[in-house]
Write a protein that holds these residues in place. Structure first.
Motif, PDB file in Angstrom:
ATOM      1  N   LEU A 158     -16.950 -28.571  14.577  1.00 22.99           N
ATOM      2  CA  LEU A 158     -15.914 -28.633  15.613  1.00 22.99           C
ATOM      3  C   LEU A 158     -15.371 -27.259  15.948  1.00 22.99           C
ATOM      4  O   LEU A 158     -15.459 -26.327  15.129  1.00 22.99           O
ATOM      5  N   CYS A 166     -15.756 -41.478  14.207  1.00 26.28           N
ATOM      6  CA  CYS A 166     -14.709 -40.458  14.119  1.00 26.28           C
ATOM      7  C   CYS A 166     -14.622 -39.660  15.424  1.00 26.28           C
ATOM      8  O   CYS A 166     -13.533 -39.398  15.939  1.00 26.28           O
ATOM      9  N   THR A 167     -15.775 -39.302  15.974  1.00 25.84           N
ATOM     10  CA  THR A 167     -15.805 -38.576  17.240  1.00 25.84           C
ATOM     11  C   THR A 167     -15.105 -39.370  18.341  1.00 25.84           C
ATOM     12  O   THR A 167     -14.265 -38.840  19.073  1.00 25.84           O
ATOM     13  N   THR A 211     -10.490 -37.716  10.530  1.00 30.63           N
ATOM     14  CA  THR A 211     -11.710 -37.591   9.716  1.00 30.63           C
ATOM     15  C   THR A 211     -11.528 -38.315   8.373  1.00 30.63           C
ATOM     16  O   THR A 211     -12.445 -38.975   7.886  1.00 30.63           O
ATOM     17  N   LEU A 231     -20.069 -33.173  11.377  1.00 30.20           N
ATOM     18  CA  LEU A 231     -19.549 -32.684  12.654  1.00 30.20           C
ATOM     19  C   LEU A 231     -19.217 -31.206  12.525  1.00 30.20           C
ATOM     20  O   LEU A 231     -18.599 -30.782  11.547  1.00 30.20           O
ATOM     21  N   THR A 244      -6.810 -34.010  13.795  1.00 29.11           N
ATOM     22  CA  THR A 244      -8.242 -34.223  13.596  1.00 29.11           C
ATOM     23  C   THR A 244      -8.536 -34.527  12.136  1.00 29.11           C
ATOM     24  O   THR A 244      -9.308 -35.439  11.817  1.00 29.11           O
ATOM     25  N   ILE A 251     -17.445 -30.491  19.818  1.00 31.01           N
ATOM     26  CA  ILE A 251     -17.585 -31.471  18.738  1.00 31.01           C
ATOM     27  C   ILE A 251     -19.049 -31.892  18.711  1.00 31.01           C
ATOM     28  O   ILE A 251     -19.518 -32.636  19.551  1.00 31.01           O
ATOM     29  N   GLU A 252     -19.764 -31.309  17.759  1.00 30.73           N
ATOM     30  CA  GLU A 252     -21.209 -31.452  17.686  1.00 30.73           C
ATOM     31  C   GLU A 252     -21.607 -32.222  16.447  1.00 30.73           C
ATOM     32  O   GLU A 252     -21.139 -31.929  15.342  1.00 30.73           O
ATOM     33  N   PHE A 253     -22.485 -33.183  16.636  1.00 37.29           N
ATOM     34  CA  PHE A 253     -23.001 -33.949  15.512  1.00 37.29           C
ATOM     35  C   PHE A 253     -24.349 -33.387  15.075  1.00 37.29           C
ATOM     36  O   PHE A 253     -25.177 -33.008  15.912  1.00 37.29           O
ATOM     37  N   GLY A 301     -19.037 -35.560  21.946  1.00 33.49           N
ATOM     38  CA  GLY A 301     -17.786 -35.775  22.689  1.00 33.49           C
ATOM     39  C   GLY A 301     -18.030 -36.286  24.099  1.00 33.49           C
ATOM     40  O   GLY A 301     -17.170 -36.938  24.697  1.00 33.49           O
ATOM     41  N   VAL A 356     -19.811 -40.717  13.971  1.00 35.67           N
ATOM     42  CA  VAL A 356     -19.697 -40.923  15.410  1.00 35.67           C
ATOM     43  C   VAL A 356     -18.456 -41.746  15.742  1.00 35.67           C
ATOM     44  O   VAL A 356     -17.771 -41.484  16.725  1.00 35.67           O
TER      45      VAL A 356
END
Ligand SMILES: Cc1cc2nc3c(=O)[nH]c(=O)nc-3n(C[C@H](O)[C@H](O)[C@H](O)COP(=O)(O)OP(=O)(O)OC[C@H]3O[C@@H](n4cnc5c(N)ncnc54)[C@H](O)[C@@H]3O)c2cc1C
Ligand SMILES: Cc1cc2nc3c(=O)[nH]c(=O)nc-3n(C[C@H](O)[C@H](O)[C@H](O)COP(=O)(O)OP(=O)(O)OC[C@H]3O[C@@H](n4cnc5c(N)ncnc54)[C@H](O)[C@@H]3O)c2cc1C
Lengths: 451, 451
Positions: free
Chosen positions: B270, B229-230, B290, B268, B286, B243-245, B367, B227
């Motif tokens: 993406l 990182c997001t 990461t 993640l 990105t 951008i999904e966790f 995000g 998170v």
């Protein structure tokens, strides 16, 4: 001190305020309020509003007076709430891209406050308006094509309602990026032009300052080709940050007023934001499209000074137009249409201006389908004033016939109430009136505006 | 035919409808309506609503029943308006990026209709919901971080009001890009969950299909690092499209349910949209971020098939979670907080889930600061149900304490009315109630929901 001001009609002070700040050189005659108050805090605003409520006194919220539709005119008398003394910047959250401002904070003041944070607030109506006033009119301007209007950039509002109650449209202190919690009250108060309540703080969404910026200028053989080009740039997906049209009269006026030396022709001013590499691509694609539309020279610059000169000239378009006929008044139209209809309506507007024997320039946030004819006219000349009024109505109706709106960003204020009726229809008007009646049952909040 | 259906209680049909479509496996018990009608046109909706108004019969609008907060439950009986038979796509304007859809049109149906136009509608709640239902709940989903939610993508709504009147929230047939004309009625009806009127068409903003798309997957040592990182990707200005966790339990469930082979770790998913050249830059930046957050492998793919597999798995997260305990019910939380607070609240939620002895996964549109705990529980077990309810309330309150919202995208429906009160405060609640009371004076539109 509060009491001394309330209830003492203070026409002269009010008139001075309107005189000093009032850019409202439109067709609306100046109607000063009976008194002006300068509250220092939301509690004072609330107590004053409650007093007005008890005594049935109209309230006219005043930001910086740059509104162009007579919004601050006290046509039914009452008390002007000048909110400029509430000018704190609160709760800046760099990590969350948000900040809260009081009504005395202007766009430029906020952006200079933000200077070292890497963030900025992009909505830019040219005038150095108050951010709460911009929320009140649903303002936008040159950057909206990329960053949205006030609608997309207001996160929360603190509002004093007619009876003095304090409302937080998204809940007190909240600053989330999105929500589905109940009715979108923030969206309802944005653009309500002081007719539903007094905005005492606005929480805004900030944006990262782009890594690099390029400004560009590009002249075209005709309005049609310039606007066709705009439509194609937007459709091609280039994320242009600004794309402004100026007709040849406007360019000529800007050259004279701001000391530029642009070719006197229909012209686009553009700005691109991005990474160095991304910008090259945006520029290359845009130049291709401009060439396909007959533009022979696409001049661009990475120099900040050069860019500032360009946008200062654009922002002074209003004053440059007024300078065409010293001593005359100005009025700016503000229609917005689906972008595919833009070439047609602009070419028509240009012709109609000529046919009506009016003097004016055309500028536009054409990426959104929004443009302005700035007319300069002798307000003492009844016939010319009538022709201005007819032109303005006709242009509004042309936009409505093309599924557009009579105001892209200036609001309804006094002058566009008839056009609003035609735009939204009877059920829409009734719905708006119902909302107004329940939130402001005594019709004290900026009465006579919008509805 | 119309008359035959109206007024004849038809519980079994209604129950079947809810059974077939109702994903509402939440804590809300199913409350079927007294009757279901399937109107074919706005005129029929209007006549039916007028009849209900005269007879004081509650109206429950029904889209596709994918709502997660019990919105279509007829807790006070009444007539369910199933709008699925109105399924035309009208007035597609490729040049202006807009289209109008009736309530029977789903997100997937629209996008397959648009296939050859170069345009798409990006708002994507995973479920193949009706677009009008999505407008009604203020839906968003995986693409909102780049393209906005329904709030930003609805241009106009046709709405049948409680008394049968037909309202066009932006004026009939209008489809401008922006407007300052009167109150923002479109914004008011988006997210109103059927409590202010029946949406009979929605005019939507379309977007250009990106030139190229890349999907990426990236595993992290902990929730905190994923998170963090997001937050950094968003703050760095990379225009990430998705951008999904997914937490490690979710990844494990997806691997099993959708046959993936991802490392079982906080992850993640993406997606990047742009030109070929622009994508390279987005990917490079990105990947750097990461790596700084301890992710050892950032795997990306330009293969459409590979990407589809990824997002199908993500969209099946709900079902994959349910499969963890066959026969159990699911409930999804939906808080949204300022993005800087996301690591803290997610780590806390994970711990609380463990402490409460609950089974569940975590997924999130991180995000936007929005995430869901999907809990699977035995609804026959009173104690477990109570623990779910307590967990959900506590998580909502944690979000509120961080200036967030109790619902980023699912809406209030039945279950979050108490949290809404805490979120918006008494003046906000009163304002919402006033608006409801004037637009729906007999409280017939989806009564008992939201307020
Ligand atoms: C040269 C020039 C160029 C312009 N160009 C643009 C442009 O490109 N785009 C654009 O959108 N606009 C433009 N405008 C218009 C103008 O800047 C906006 O309307 C501005 O948003 C109004 O802000 P203000 O603080 O001056 O409000 P005011 O003029 O003081 O008030 C405007 C209206 O909002 C209400 N109001 C003000 N403050 C509050 C408050 N705190 N709470 C409740 N109601 C309030 C007032 O009652 C009034 O109805 C231009 C104006 C000028 C003079
Ligand atoms: C597996 C799964 C995943 C999901 N993921 C997400 C997600 O990521 N993001 C997200 O936002 N949502 C998500 N949802 C929730 C869901 O898809 C939305 O709430 C959807 O927007 C509701 O649309 P619908 O047509 O199914 O409406 P329904 O469920 O039929 O109704 C929902 C509410 O809207 C009202 N309503 C429906 N249609 C109308 C209409 N025409 N006029 C007036 N009121 C109407 C109903 O009365 C009810 O109150 C998910 C759901 C599922 C099952």
């Amino acid at each position: 001190m509060l009491k001394a001001v309330v209830g003492e009609p203070n026409v002269s002070t009010a008139a001075v305020v309107l005189e000093q700040h009032g850019h409202d050189e439109s067709m609306h005659r100046c109607s000063p309020p009976d008194a002006v108050v300068w509250p220092q805090s939301v509690e004072q605003v609330s107590r004053l509003a409650a007093l007005c409520y008890d005594h049935r006194i109209p309230i006219i919220p005043f930001g910086t007076g740059t509104g162009l539709e007579g919004g601050v005119n006290a046509i039914r008398g009452g008390i002007c709430f000048n909110l400029t003394h509430m000018d704190r910047i609160l709760d800046l959250n760099v990590d969350d891209f948000s900040v809260t401002v009081e009504p005395g904070v202007t766009r430029k003041a906020l952006n200079s406050y933000l200077r070292d944070t890497g963030l900025w607030f992009p909505v830019d109506p040219g005038a150095d308006a108050s951010l709460c006033g911009m929320a009140a009119t649903g303002a936008s301007g040159t950057n909206a094509v990329r960053y949205g209007t006030m609608v997309e950039n207001v996160v929360n509002l603190e509002v004093v309602l007619a009876n003095g109650q304090i409302l937080h449209t998204s809940g007190q202190g909240r600053r989330f990026r999105k929500s589905s919690a109940g009715y979108n009250l923030t969206g309802l108060f944005v653009g309500s032009e002081g007719t539903l309540g007094l905005i005492t703080t606005a929480t805004l969404r900030l944006h990262g300052i782009p890594e690099a910026t390029v400004g560009a200028v590009c002249a075209f053989p005709s309005i049609q080709t310039a606007v066709d080009c705009t439509v194609q740039i937007i459709q091609s997906g280039v994320p242009v940050a600004r794309i402004e049209f100026l007709d040849e009269v406007m360019i000529d006026a800007c050259n004279k007023y701001s000391g530029l030396t642009n070719a006197v022709a229909p012209t686009l001013f553009l700005e691109f934001h991005g990474s160095q590499q991304g910008l090259e691509e945006q520029l290359r694609r845009t130049e291709e499209i401009t060439q396909q539309n007959g533009s022979s020279h696409f001049v661009w610059s990475e120099e900040l000074e050069e860019q500032n000169r360009l946008w200062a000239a654009r922002h002074n378009a209003w004053y440059a137009t007024l300078a065409l006929r010293p001593g005359c008044k100005g009025y700016s139209t503000d229609v917005c249409v689906p972008i595919s209809r833009l070439p047609e309506i602009m070419v028509q507007a240009k012709e109609d201006m000529k046919t009506s024997g009016l003097t004016g320039t055309i500028v536009g946030h054409v990426g959104d389908g929004n443009f302005h004819c700035i007319l300069v006219f002798n307000s003492e000349d009844a016939d010319e004033s009538r022709r201005v009024e007819e032109f303005v109505k006709q242009l509004g109706r042309n936009a409505l016939a093309m599924r557009g709106t009579c105001t892209g960003e200036h609001g309804i204020g006094l002058g566009k109430r008839q056009l609003l009726k035609e735009e939204i229809g009877p059920v829409g008007m009734e719905t708006m009136r119902q909302i107004k009646s329940v939130l402001d049952p005594k019709n004290l909040m900026n009465p006579g505006k919008v509805l």
